[in-house]
Design an enzyme around this catalytic site. Structure first.
Site, PDB file in Angstrom:
ATOM      1  N   GLY A 137       0.814  -1.323   0.006  1.00 50.50           N
ATOM      2  CA  GLY A 137      -0.035  -0.054   0.112  1.00 50.50           C
ATOM      3  C   GLY A 137       0.857   1.406  -0.064  1.00 50.50           C
ATOM      4  N   ALA A 250      10.135  -4.259  -8.761  1.00 55.50           N
ATOM      5  CA  ALA A 250       9.091  -4.714  -9.418  1.00 55.50           C
ATOM      6  C   ALA A 250       8.902  -4.143 -10.811  1.00 55.50           C
ATOM      7  CB  ALA A 250       7.772  -3.948  -8.705  1.00 55.50           C
ATOM      8  N   ARG A 276      -5.450 -17.178 -42.506  1.00 60.95           N
ATOM      9  CA  ARG A 276      -6.362 -16.364 -42.951  1.00 60.95           C
ATOM     10  C   ARG A 276      -6.374 -15.984 -44.301  1.00 60.95           C
ATOM     11  NH1 ARG A 276     -11.966 -15.391 -42.048  1.00 60.95           N
ATOM     12  NH2 ARG A 276     -12.391 -13.353 -42.463  1.00 60.95           N
ATOM     13  N   GLU A 371       2.981   1.340 -11.064  1.00 59.41           N
ATOM     14  CA  GLU A 371       4.265   1.450 -10.981  1.00 59.41           C
ATOM     15  C   GLU A 371       4.914   2.585 -11.523  1.00 59.41           C
ATOM     16  OE1 GLU A 371       6.262  -0.808  -9.440  1.00 59.41           O
ATOM     17  OE2 GLU A 371       4.959  -2.731  -8.974  1.00 59.41           O
TER      18      GLU A 371
HETATM   19  P1  TGC Z   1      12.394  12.300  -4.620  1.00 58.36           P
HETATM   20  O1  TGC Z   1      12.664  13.500  -3.931  1.00 58.36           O
HETATM   21  O2  TGC Z   1      13.073  12.205  -6.133  1.00 58.36           O
HETATM   22  O3  TGC Z   1      12.928  11.100  -3.853  1.00 58.36           O
HETATM   23  C1  TGC Z   1      12.866  10.783  -2.637  1.00 58.36           C
HETATM   24  C2  TGC Z   1      13.836   9.754  -1.933  1.00 58.36           C
HETATM   25  O4  TGC Z   1      13.868   8.523  -2.600  1.00 58.36           O
HETATM   26  C3  TGC Z   1      15.079   8.357  -3.270  1.00 58.36           C
HETATM   27  N1  TGC Z   1      14.603   7.801  -4.642  1.00 58.36           N
HETATM   28  C4  TGC Z   1      14.764   6.407  -4.880  1.00 58.36           C
HETATM   29  N2  TGC Z   1      15.293   5.539  -4.113  1.00 58.36           N
HETATM   30  C5  TGC Z   1      15.386   4.271  -4.375  1.00 58.36           C
HETATM   31  N3  TGC Z   1      14.818   3.619  -5.744  1.00 58.36           N
HETATM   32  C6  TGC Z   1      14.265   4.990  -6.606  1.00 58.36           C
HETATM   33  N4  TGC Z   1      13.746   4.554  -7.745  1.00 58.36           N
HETATM   34  C7  TGC Z   1      14.146   6.238  -5.942  1.00 58.36           C
HETATM   35  N5  TGC Z   1      13.691   7.383  -6.655  1.00 58.36           N
HETATM   36  C8  TGC Z   1      14.309   8.491  -5.687  1.00 58.36           C
HETATM   37  C9  TGC Z   1      15.684   9.741  -3.441  1.00 58.36           C
HETATM   38  O5  TGC Z   1      16.996   9.508  -3.704  1.00 58.36           O
HETATM   39  C10 TGC Z   1      15.452  10.629  -2.252  1.00 58.36           C
HETATM   40  O6  TGC Z   1      16.014   9.870  -1.279  1.00 58.36           O
HETATM   41  P2  TGC Z   1      16.341  10.896   0.065  1.00 58.36           P
HETATM   42  O7  TGC Z   1      17.379  10.085   0.850  1.00 58.36           O
HETATM   43  O8  TGC Z   1      17.107  12.072  -0.418  1.00 58.36           O
HETATM   44  O9  TGC Z   1      15.103  11.130   0.785  1.00 58.36           O
HETATM   45  O10 TGC Z   1      10.918  11.967  -4.367  1.00 58.36           O
HETATM   46  P3  TGC Z   1       9.877  12.829  -5.356  1.00 58.36           P
HETATM   47  O11 TGC Z   1       8.777  13.098  -4.227  1.00 58.36           O
HETATM   48  O12 TGC Z   1      10.330  13.875  -5.935  1.00 58.36           O
HETATM   49  O13 TGC Z   1       9.173  11.619  -6.204  1.00 58.36           O
HETATM   50  C11 TGC Z   1       9.853  11.080  -7.364  1.00 58.36           C
HETATM   51  C12 TGC Z   1       9.044  10.316  -8.331  1.00 58.36           C
HETATM   52  C13 TGC Z   1       7.992  11.071  -8.996  1.00 58.36           C
HETATM   53  C14 TGC Z   1       9.641   9.812  -9.433  1.00 58.36           C
HETATM   54  C15 TGC Z   1       8.278   9.105  -7.482  1.00 58.36           C
HETATM   55  O14 TGC Z   1       7.673   9.478  -6.244  1.00 58.36           O
HETATM   56  C16 TGC Z   1       7.430   7.959  -8.149  1.00 58.36           C
HETATM   57  O15 TGC Z   1       8.275   7.283  -8.855  1.00 58.36           O
HETATM   58  N6  TGC Z   1       6.467   8.441  -8.356  1.00 58.36           N
HETATM   59  C17 TGC Z   1       5.501   7.271  -9.099  1.00 58.36           C
HETATM   60  C18 TGC Z   1       4.640   6.327  -8.067  1.00 58.36           C
HETATM   61  C19 TGC Z   1       4.615   5.198  -8.312  1.00 58.36           C
HETATM   62  O16 TGC Z   1       5.362   4.478  -9.100  1.00 58.36           O
HETATM   63  N7  TGC Z   1       3.786   4.309  -7.415  1.00 58.36           N
HETATM   64  C20 TGC Z   1       3.727   2.904  -7.604  1.00 58.36           C
HETATM   65  C21 TGC Z   1       2.616   2.461  -6.444  1.00 58.36           C
HETATM   66  S1  TGC Z   1       2.817   0.664  -6.257  1.00 58.36           S
HETATM   67  C22 TGC Z   1       2.029  -0.103  -7.776  1.00 58.36           C
HETATM   68  O17 TGC Z   1       1.567   0.687  -8.738  1.00 58.36           O
HETATM   69  C23 TGC Z   1       2.085  -1.424  -7.847  1.00 58.36           C
HETATM   70  S2  TGC Z   1       1.333  -1.984  -9.045  1.00 58.36           S
HETATM   71  C24 TGC Z   1       1.680  -3.708  -8.755  1.00 58.36           C
HETATM   72  C25 TGC Z   1       1.286  -4.644  -9.773  1.00 58.36           C
HETATM   73  O18 TGC Z   1       0.102  -5.081  -9.723  1.00 58.36           O
HETATM   74  O19 TGC Z   1       2.347  -5.074 -10.332  1.00 58.36           O
HETATM   75  P1  FAD Z   2      -2.307  10.398 -10.784  1.00 60.12           P
HETATM   76  O1  FAD Z   2      -0.801  10.681 -10.133  1.00 60.12           O
HETATM   77  O2  FAD Z   2      -3.223  11.407 -10.488  1.00 60.12           O
HETATM   78  O3  FAD Z   2      -1.922  11.023 -12.530  1.00 60.12           O
HETATM   79  C1  FAD Z   2      -2.654  11.430 -13.455  1.00 60.12           C
HETATM   80  C2  FAD Z   2      -2.185  11.813 -14.689  1.00 60.12           C
HETATM   81  O4  FAD Z   2      -1.204  13.078 -14.380  1.00 60.12           O
HETATM   82  C3  FAD Z   2      -1.460  10.871 -15.458  1.00 60.12           C
HETATM   83  O5  FAD Z   2      -1.030  10.671 -16.759  1.00 60.12           O
HETATM   84  C4  FAD Z   2       0.299  11.095 -14.971  1.00 60.12           C
HETATM   85  O6  FAD Z   2       1.286  10.790 -15.611  1.00 60.12           O
HETATM   86  C5  FAD Z   2      -0.023  12.581 -14.873  1.00 60.12           C
HETATM   87  N1  FAD Z   2       0.877  13.314 -14.053  1.00 60.12           N
HETATM   88  C6  FAD Z   2       0.891  13.221 -12.558  1.00 60.12           C
HETATM   89  N2  FAD Z   2       1.929  14.152 -12.221  1.00 60.12           N
HETATM   90  C7  FAD Z   2       2.914  14.428 -13.201  1.00 60.12           C
HETATM   91  C8  FAD Z   2       3.676  15.516 -13.359  1.00 60.12           C
HETATM   92  N3  FAD Z   2       4.453  16.217 -12.416  1.00 60.12           N
HETATM   93  N4  FAD Z   2       4.014  15.818 -14.608  1.00 60.12           N
HETATM   94  C9  FAD Z   2       3.365  15.489 -15.763  1.00 60.12           C
HETATM   95  N5  FAD Z   2       2.279  14.518 -15.606  1.00 60.12           N
HETATM   96  C10 FAD Z   2       1.876  14.099 -14.280  1.00 60.12           C
HETATM   97  N6  FAD Z   2      -0.547   1.422  -6.109  1.00 60.12           N
HETATM   98  C11 FAD Z   2      -0.211   0.674  -5.146  1.00 60.12           C
HETATM   99  O7  FAD Z   2       0.419   1.306  -4.101  1.00 60.12           O
HETATM  100  N7  FAD Z   2      -0.097  -0.734  -4.818  1.00 60.12           N
HETATM  101  C12 FAD Z   2      -0.436  -1.652  -5.803  1.00 60.12           C
HETATM  102  O8  FAD Z   2      -0.664  -2.768  -5.708  1.00 60.12           O
HETATM  103  C13 FAD Z   2      -1.001  -0.951  -6.898  1.00 60.12           C
HETATM  104  N8  FAD Z   2      -1.670  -1.619  -7.894  1.00 60.12           N
HETATM  105  C14 FAD Z   2      -2.356  -1.078  -8.883  1.00 60.12           C
HETATM  106  C15 FAD Z   2      -3.398  -1.892  -9.627  1.00 60.12           C
HETATM  107  C16 FAD Z   2      -4.001  -1.199 -10.794  1.00 60.12           C
HETATM  108  C17 FAD Z   2      -4.739  -2.362 -11.659  1.00 60.12           C
HETATM  109  C18 FAD Z   2      -3.831   0.221 -10.875  1.00 60.12           C
HETATM  110  C19 FAD Z   2      -4.590   0.918 -12.163  1.00 60.12           C
HETATM  111  C20 FAD Z   2      -3.011   0.896 -10.070  1.00 60.12           C
HETATM  112  C21 FAD Z   2      -2.439   0.369  -9.207  1.00 60.12           C
HETATM  113  N9  FAD Z   2      -1.552   1.132  -8.301  1.00 60.12           N
HETATM  114  C22 FAD Z   2      -0.987   0.445  -7.053  1.00 60.12           C
HETATM  115  C23 FAD Z   2      -1.771   2.565  -8.229  1.00 60.12           C
HETATM  116  C24 FAD Z   2      -0.691   3.061  -9.407  1.00 60.12           C
HETATM  117  O9  FAD Z   2       0.514   2.924  -8.772  1.00 60.12           O
HETATM  118  C25 FAD Z   2      -1.168   4.526  -9.490  1.00 60.12           C
HETATM  119  O10 FAD Z   2      -2.662   4.593 -10.219  1.00 60.12           O
HETATM  120  C26 FAD Z   2      -0.188   5.384 -10.438  1.00 60.12           C
HETATM  121  O11 FAD Z   2       1.036   5.517  -9.572  1.00 60.12           O
HETATM  122  C27 FAD Z   2      -0.766   6.659 -10.988  1.00 60.12           C
HETATM  123  O12 FAD Z   2      -1.453   7.353  -9.780  1.00 60.12           O
HETATM  124  P2  FAD Z   2      -2.668   7.820  -9.903  1.00 60.12           P
HETATM  125  O13 FAD Z   2      -3.606   6.974 -10.426  1.00 60.12           O
HETATM  126  O14 FAD Z   2      -3.189   8.520  -8.584  1.00 60.12           O
HETATM  127  O15 FAD Z   2      -2.444   9.094 -11.107  1.00 60.12           O
END
Ligand code: TGC
Ligand code: FAD
Length: 392
Positions: A137, A250, A276, A371
């Site tokens: 989460g 991941a 086809r 992700e």
């Molecule tokens: P930022 O200030 O850049 O970084 C905060 C701290 O984190 C460090 N860091 C990392 N460390 C390890 N691995 C990475 N990839 C890292 N990226 C950054 C960074 O050095 C810093 O460390 P410190 O010690 O200086 O505090 O953070 P920000 O707030 O500006 O955000 C950066 C951003 C936008 C790239 C990041 O927050 C991001 O990746 N956003 C996307 C969120 C996301 O991917 N959510 C995924 C949720 S889980 C999911 O979707 C599961 S789906 C599962 C499935 O079904 O497969």
């Molecule tokens: P938002 O962050 O609201 O983004 C909306 C749009 O704005 C996107 O197009 C994005 O690219 C754009 N955007 C946002 N910020 C910027 C910026 N700075 N500049 C330009 N464009 C921007 N999360 C978990 O924690 N655990 C899970 O297991 C997990 N499983 C998932 C399973 C499914 C099927 C789905 C659909 C999502 C899952 N997620 C999970 C959540 C997923 O990681 C988020 O949906 C994703 O990170 C995007 O967040 P959001 O949906 O809130 O979109």
């Protein structure tokens, strides 16, 4: 659904880059997908039900904790083996790969990396065998791409803490036994907490009406004054870097997995185009169809090379987060484009559940979003090459 006749494309003899063990592991996963996933997955997706019957099979091919050491029940494999397993599972279905990704990289990985010995012993062997299922989460209703803004919080209460908040879009949440939850303490520092099913005030409602990833269960994690023993806090790392490091693992798996979905679409379209007949000959003989197939195999080959090289770097501990972002973004994009082109090549048949393409196509809409969205990964590359932060 048609019988699974999949034959994997290997246009550049990339098998030569793999060890005998890699090929054995990959082929075992491939055979399992053909036998146990392909026959049931279309119905599971149509019914929007995660097929729990495949959990022991996932465990048996090493999909739960491929690279977690054997002493904790993992398979003790290298990173390329992990990637190949994800590729084969996603060849079957992205939702099934999601379940494996979450279990391995988002639940077992943080416990292994940041947990106490007691936490590892308690959770890892059961997660590896599939006796326990986990969820992760991070995302909240108002904080997706920007997880650092999260509002889920816990307060110190002696030998335990009290957790309040909510997580949305959580894979595996409806049936998870344990959730790795990222929440802020009273000093705004992010920590990982192990929240167990049965803890009072912890609920996991399912999210319905998805058109994508229908064979994977998605839901919420809701915390209302949940009392959590301090022994369930991961002590090894705090701050946003802790969950982001799990995402690196991941996202690496997704970079490989997406190739599987692309390969399945390509292989299906190639076979269909040879069978086809229109205008008196197989549609494979028309230049426009050949262009689609030639571009598909070119993009698959490039994606395979990117994933393999990333696997080598990751195994050496040299892969950067930005390199992983590039591979996740590229490989999901080529997969979603290939799915769309392949769907068109099947004409009307392409929209039916007789073939896997439309399901892959819809699944990949989630994969390109979770992700880290496609655009977020582009901005990670932009930051890496320019040094300028375009996030805010
Ligand atoms: P930022 O200030 O850049 O970084 C905060 C701290 O984190 C460090 N860091 C990392 N460390 C390890 N691995 C990475 N990839 C890292 N990226 C950054 C960074 O050095 C810093 O460390 P410190 O010690 O200086 O505090 O953070 P920000 O707030 O500006 O955000 C950066 C951003 C936008 C790239 C990041 O927050 C991001 O990746 N956003 C996307 C969120 C996301 O991917 N959510 C995924 C949720 S889980 C999911 O979707 C599961 S789906 C599962 C499935 O079904 O497969
Ligand atoms: P938002 O962050 O609201 O983004 C909306 C749009 O704005 C996107 O197009 C994005 O690219 C754009 N955007 C946002 N910020 C910027 C910026 N700075 N500049 C330009 N464009 C921007 N999360 C978990 O924690 N655990 C899970 O297991 C997990 N499983 C998932 C399973 C499914 C099927 C789905 C659909 C999502 C899952 N997620 C999970 C959540 C997923 O990681 C988020 O949906 C994703 O990170 C995007 O967040 P959001 O949906 O809130 O979109």
């Amino acid at each position: 659904m048609k019988p699974d006749l999949f034959e994997a494309p290997d246009y550049y003899n990339l098998d030569d880059l793999l060890t005998e063990e890699h090929i054995m592991i990959r082929d075992a996963a491939r055979a399992w997908v053909k036998r146990d996933v392909s026959p049931i997955i279309e119905k599971a997706a149509q019914d929007a039900k995660f097929p729990k019957s495949i959990i022991p099979g996932l465990a048996s091919i090493g999909a739960f904790g491929p690279y977690i050491p054997e002493e904790y029940g993992g398979a003790g494999l290298d990173q390329i083996s992990y990637g190949l397993i994800m590729q084969e599972i996603e060849r079957g279905d992205s939702g099934v790969r999601s379940t494996a990704s979450v279990q391995s990289s988002l639940v077992m990985y943080p416990i292994w990396k940041y947990g106490t010995e007691e936490q590892k012993q308690k959770f890892l062997p059961k997660l590896a065998s599939g006796e326990f299922m986990g969820s992760f989460g991070l995302t909240e209703p108002d904080h997706g791409s920007n997880p650092s803004g999260m509002v889920t919080r816990f307060k110190d209460a002696g030998d335990h803490v009290i957790l309040n908040g909510a997580k949305l879009w959580i894979s595996n949440s409806p049936f998870c036994d344990v959730a790795v939850v990222w929440a802020k303490d009273e000093n705004d520092r992010i920590h990982g907490l192990l929240v167990e099913r049965g803890m009072e005030g912890f609920t996991t409602p399912e999210t319905h009406n998805k058109w994508s990833l229908r064979a994977s269960a998605t839901g919420e994690l809701i915390f209302q004054d949940v009392k959590i023993p301090k022994s369930n806090i991961l002590p090894g790392r705090s701050g946003l870097g802790a969950p982001l490091s799990c995402l690196d693992s991941a996202r690496f798996g997704i970079a490989w997995g997406a190739i599987g979905a692309a390969m399945d679409c390509y292989d299906t379209a190639l076979r269909y185009s040879k069978e086809r007949i229109q205008f008196g000959k197989p549609i494979a003989g028309f230049q426009l169809q050949q262009k689609k197939l030639a571009e598909m195999i070119t993009e698959i080959t490039k994606a395979q090379l990117l994933a393999w090289r990333l696997g080598v770097l990751r195994e050496q501990g040299k892969a950067t987060s930005a390199q992983i972002s590039m591979a996740k973004r590229n490989n999901v994009e080529i997969a979603i484009n290939i799915a769309r082109e392949a769907r068109q090549m099947l004409g009307g048949m392409g929209i039916t559940g007789e073939y896997s393409i439309m399901r892959h196509s819809m699944n990949l809409e989630s994969v390109i979003t979770y992700e880290g969205t496609h655009d977020i990964h582009l901005l990670i590359t932009g930051l890496d090459i320019t040094g300028e932060n375009a996030f805010s």
